[in-house]
Design a protein around this motif. Structure first.
Motif, short mmCIF file in Angstrom:
data_model
loop_
_atom_site.label_atom_id
_atom_site.label_comp_id
_atom_site.label_asym_id
_atom_site.label_seq_id
_atom_site.Cartn_x
_atom_site.Cartn_y
_atom_site.Cartn_z
N THR A 233 0.83 -1.20 0.00
CA THR A 233 0.00 0.00 0.00
C THR A 233 0.86 1.25 0.00
N GLU A 234 0.56 2.16 -0.91
CA GLU A 234 1.31 3.41 -1.03
C GLU A 234 0.66 4.48 -0.15
N ILE A 235 1.46 5.10 0.69
CA ILE A 235 1.00 6.17 1.57
C ILE A 235 1.53 7.49 1.04
N ALA A 236 0.63 8.41 0.72
CA ALA A 236 1.04 9.72 0.20
C ALA A 236 1.55 10.61 1.33
N ILE A 237 2.80 11.08 1.19
CA ILE A 237 3.37 12.00 2.17
C ILE A 237 2.94 13.42 1.85
N ASP A 238 3.04 13.81 0.59
CA ASP A 238 2.57 15.09 0.10
C ASP A 238 2.27 14.91 -1.38
N ALA A 239 2.06 16.02 -2.10
CA ALA A 239 1.64 15.93 -3.50
C ALA A 239 2.68 15.24 -4.38
N GLY A 240 3.94 15.29 -3.99
CA GLY A 240 4.97 14.73 -4.85
C GLY A 240 5.66 13.49 -4.33
N ARG A 241 5.31 13.04 -3.12
CA ARG A 241 6.02 11.91 -2.53
C ARG A 241 5.07 10.89 -1.93
N GLY A 242 5.52 9.65 -1.96
CA GLY A 242 4.78 8.57 -1.31
C GLY A 242 5.75 7.54 -0.79
N VAL A 243 5.26 6.66 0.07
CA VAL A 243 6.11 5.61 0.62
C VAL A 243 5.26 4.38 0.85
N ARG A 244 5.86 3.21 0.67
CA ARG A 244 5.11 1.96 0.82
C ARG A 244 5.05 1.56 2.29
N LEU A 245 3.93 0.97 2.65
CA LEU A 245 3.71 0.57 4.04
C LEU A 245 4.78 -0.41 4.51
N GLU A 246 5.15 -1.35 3.64
CA GLU A 246 6.15 -2.34 4.04
C GLU A 246 7.50 -1.68 4.33
N TRP A 247 7.83 -0.62 3.59
CA TRP A 247 9.09 0.09 3.81
C TRP A 247 9.10 0.74 5.19
N LEU A 248 7.97 1.32 5.57
CA LEU A 248 7.87 1.93 6.89
C LEU A 248 8.04 0.90 8.00
N ARG A 249 7.51 -0.28 7.79
CA ARG A 249 7.64 -1.33 8.80
C ARG A 249 9.07 -1.86 8.85
N GLU A 250 9.65 -2.09 7.68
CA GLU A 250 11.01 -2.64 7.62
C GLU A 250 12.02 -1.69 8.25
N ARG A 251 11.84 -0.40 8.05
CA ARG A 251 12.76 0.59 8.61
C ARG A 251 12.45 0.91 10.08
N GLY A 252 11.39 0.32 10.60
CA GLY A 252 11.05 0.56 12.00
C GLY A 252 10.40 1.88 12.28
N VAL A 253 9.94 2.56 11.22
CA VAL A 253 9.24 3.83 11.42
C VAL A 253 7.90 3.59 12.10
N LEU A 254 7.18 2.55 11.67
CA LEU A 254 5.92 2.16 12.30
C LEU A 254 6.15 0.87 13.07
#
Length: 353
Positions: A233-254
């Motif tokens: 799942t892609e999470i929009a940070i702002d109009a020009g950026r997004g990040v995948r949910l799995e990336w946030l989990r792998e990096r320990g952000v969430l």
């Protein structure tokens, strides 16, 4: 009142909660009044403009902002000290285009209708703010009454079909559920438990290391994780950026952990049926708010009035295996003896006073 080896102060309840710098509660519970006053528990959503109430006693200590963001009120029973706050709830919401749900035992719909009938509504009509009250009744295994009272109809009572419910669940949303147990107080009386689905929090050092900003997108990311969204799942940070949910989990952000459970119980005698029902509802709770109105020396009086002694309340908390417990709803006969009630409760619960 049972303290773990690592603990952090919970300013709302005055109790201690497990220390985890990477986790925070979705809901912050706070008793509205002192233990000798009307029992009412505010469940304030930390990252949303929303709150719930367990019971509807005196609300004078709540700000207008806190009352206006309350979406659901769960009423244990309609004795005055648990229902007198209805007028303040109504007064502050009257000109707001919103809906407030009240859920309680049989008779709640009639009680709301009677409250509303005490006032003159000739200034309300089709052009009034669209404020609505929906009262719903719950009894295990039986369809309950459900009534709508709308300001645009001068609060004329309109019957609705009963809601479809499963077991003891009164409200089910993506982030949490609210459950109930039926207790005996000489009349039907409900106890409530909020169960958080999954606790998801942002690890600030990992967020900063990834070069990501703080912002509303984090709330969307946490909600996606709670509802079980796909890793891609892609999470929009702002109009020009997004990040995948799995990336946030792998990096320990969430980071995710078990959801908290908060139980509230008041106005019950220590009958075997009541104890069994409440222990079942409260089992494993992170926090139990429970009435502890009388000292053991006045146990016969407590039994006549269908209330618990502090020792009985502490014993229930211990039997349910709750992590923390807070006694409340003390009888006014013990004014000046609050510490005696607290010590009796703590001794039965198995914690230092």
């Amino acid at each position: 009142m049972r303290v773990s080896a690592k603990a952090a102060k919970d300013p709302g309840s005055g109790a201690t909660l497990p220390e985890d710098s990477n986790m925070a509660w979705l809901v912050q519970p706070r008793l509205v009044n002192d233990p000798f006053s009307d029992p009412t528990l505010l469940l304030d959503f930390a990252f949303a403009r929303r709150a719930l109430l367990f019971d509807l006693g005196d609300l004078a200590a709540l700000s207008a902002r806190e009352i206006i963001r309350t979406t659901h009120v769960f009423v244990s029973h309609m004795h005055m000290d648990h229902f007198s706050g209805f007028d303040r709830l109504l007064r502050l919401n009257l000109y707001q285009p919103r809906t407030v749900h009240l859920i309680g035992p049989p008779g709640l719909c009639d009680a709301v209708a009677a409250k509303l009938a005490a006032y003159t509504w000739n200034l309300l009509g089709p052009n009034s703010a669209d404020f609505r009250l929906i009262a719903e009744e719950w009894l295990p295994g039986a369809p309950g009454g459900r009534s709508l009272f709308a300001a645009q109809e001068a609060f004329r009572r309109r019957e609705l079909a009963p809601p479809a419910r499963t077991g003891r669940i009164l409200l089910e949303e993506g982030d949490f559920t609210v459950e109930a147990a039926l207790l005996d107080h000489g009349i039907p009386c409900l106890a409530f438990a909020l169960q958080e689905t999954l606790r998801v929090n942002v690890h600030r050092p990992a967020l900063e290391a990834a070069g990501l900003p703080v912002g509303p997108w984090l709330t969307a990311a946490k909600q996606a994780m709670r509802r079980g969204a796909a890793e891609g799942t892609e999470i929009a940070i702002d109009a020009g950026r997004g990040v995948r949910l799995e990336w946030l989990r792998e990096r320990g952000v969430l980071r995710a952990g078990p959801g908290q459970r908060i139980t509230y119980a008041t106005d019950l005698g220590a009958s075997p049926g009541n104890v069994e029902a409440l222990v079942s509802l409260a089992r494993g709770s992170d926090m139990l708010f429970i009435e502890a109105g009388f000292l053991a020396e006045d146990g016969a009086m407590a039994a006549r009035k269908n209330h618990l002694t502090a020792a009985q309340a502490g014993g229930i908390a211990r039997a349910a295996g709750v992590v923390h417990a807070r006694p409340m709803h003390f009888s006014s006969r013990y004014a000046g003896r609050e510490e005696a009630l607290r010590q009796e409760f703590a001794a039965a619960f198995g914690a230092a006073a």
